[in-house]
Design a protein around this motif. Structure first.
Motif, PDB file in Angstrom:
ATOM      1  N   ILE A   1      11.808   1.927   4.086  1.00  0.00           N
ATOM      2  CA  ILE A   1      12.240   0.343   3.759  1.00  0.00           C
ATOM      3  C   ILE A   1      10.846  -0.391   3.852  1.00  0.00           C
ATOM      4  O   ILE A   1      10.703  -1.210   2.862  1.00  0.00           O
ATOM      5  N   ALA A   2       9.957  -0.244   5.089  1.00  0.00           N
ATOM      6  CA  ALA A   2       9.010  -1.105   5.095  1.00  0.00           C
ATOM      7  C   ALA A   2       7.955  -0.735   3.962  1.00  0.00           C
ATOM      8  O   ALA A   2       7.277  -1.433   3.595  1.00  0.00           O
ATOM      9  N   VAL A   3       7.776   0.592   3.611  1.00  0.00           N
ATOM     10  CA  VAL A   3       6.972   0.815   2.630  1.00  0.00           C
ATOM     11  C   VAL A   3       7.357   0.433   1.231  1.00  0.00           C
ATOM     12  O   VAL A   3       6.542  -0.209   0.604  1.00  0.00           O
ATOM     13  N   GLU A   4       8.588   0.366   0.831  1.00  0.00           N
ATOM     14  CA  GLU A   4       9.177  -0.149  -0.404  1.00  0.00           C
ATOM     15  C   GLU A   4       8.879  -1.633  -0.210  1.00  0.00           C
ATOM     16  O   GLU A   4       8.579  -1.995  -1.357  1.00  0.00           O
ATOM     17  N   LEU A   5       8.955  -2.329   0.978  1.00  0.00           N
ATOM     18  CA  LEU A   5       8.750  -3.741   1.003  1.00  0.00           C
ATOM     19  C   LEU A   5       7.076  -4.124   0.684  1.00  0.00           C
ATOM     20  O   LEU A   5       6.961  -5.000  -0.202  1.00  0.00           O
ATOM     21  N   VAL A   6       6.486  -3.244   1.273  1.00  0.00           N
ATOM     22  CA  VAL A   6       4.932  -3.654   0.992  1.00  0.00           C
ATOM     23  C   VAL A   6       4.735  -3.471  -0.578  1.00  0.00           C
ATOM     24  O   VAL A   6       3.726  -4.121  -1.023  1.00  0.00           O
ATOM     25  N   LYS A   7       5.110  -2.227  -1.057  1.00  0.00           N
ATOM     26  CA  LYS A   7       5.061  -1.973  -2.199  1.00  0.00           C
ATOM     27  C   LYS A   7       5.467  -3.174  -3.331  1.00  0.00           C
ATOM     28  O   LYS A   7       4.636  -3.605  -4.325  1.00  0.00           O
ATOM     29  N   ALA A   8       6.459  -3.661  -2.943  1.00  0.00           N
ATOM     30  CA  ALA A   8       7.178  -4.853  -3.759  1.00  0.00           C
ATOM     31  C   ALA A   8       6.350  -5.970  -3.679  1.00  0.00           C
ATOM     32  O   ALA A   8       6.055  -6.753  -4.536  1.00  0.00           O
ATOM     33  N   LEU A   9       5.937  -6.547  -2.327  1.00  0.00           N
ATOM     34  CA  LEU A   9       5.007  -7.611  -1.994  1.00  0.00           C
ATOM     35  C   LEU A   9       3.813  -7.335  -2.908  1.00  0.00           C
ATOM     36  O   LEU A   9       3.326  -8.542  -3.368  1.00  0.00           O
TER      37      LEU A   9
END
Length: 177
Positions: free
Chosen positions: A73-81
């Motif tokens: 989820i953290a990786v997904e969040l960083v990519k979205a940001l």
């Protein structure tokens, strides 16, 4: 006792170290993103190996699954940001905090010396700090980014110490001299 604490501190330090490197790779669009994220995702398995002698394979593997979700989820969040996708980032952030609450509840369930509220607070602090680290990286405020990284490392070591104390209190016979 000392070896357990050293092992858990090392695991939490690796957790934040590889998270930082993954964030830097994603934000910087570096060619090492895939191997760095893959190494980060080894951390939950390493945690499971450390917990297995105390809790057995099923509990250790459940923790690894929860921690893997935390990291993915953290990786997904960083990519979205990084992509400027605010709706995807908001969704990932909501699921990230829900996962933190799930981790806190799970830890409190498996060890009577681990308090769910204490773990929830620690996990939320961890996520808050990581959010600041990502934000400062994205904005190019590298002085702030390094300062937050120092705070993250200190806080991760505190989580390791809480984890260590709980295991020692729950399994005192495993630590007799």
């Amino acid at each position: 006792m000392l070896k357990l604490n050293q092992d858990l501190r090392s695991l939490w330090e690796q957790h934040v170290y590889w998270t930082r490197l993954a964030v830097n790779s994603i934000v910087g669009r570096l060619p090492d993103e895939v191997p760095t994220v893959n190494r980060l995702l080894r951390n939950p398995t390493d945690f499971a190996s450390a917990l297995k002698p105390f809790y057995g394979a099923d509990i250790a593997n459940t923790f690894a699954q929860l921690l893997t979700a935390h990291l993915t989820i953290a990786v997904e969040l960083v990519k979205a940001l990084q992509a400027g996708n605010t709706s995807a980032a908001a969704d990932a952030q909501r699921r990230w905090y829900a996962n933190a609450d799930e981790i806190a509840g799970f830890l409190a369930k498996i060890n009577p010396y681990w308090n769910e509220n204490e773990w929830r607070n620690m996990m939320h602090e961890h996520l808050d700090l990581l959010t600041k680290e990502v934000s400062s990286r994205l904005s190019g405020d590298f002085v702030q980014n390094v300062a937050v990284s120092d705070q993250i490392q200190k806080q991760a070591l505190e989580m390791a110490d809480v984890m260590t104390r709980g295991i020692i209190m729950q399994f005192p016979a495993a630590f007799t001299l």
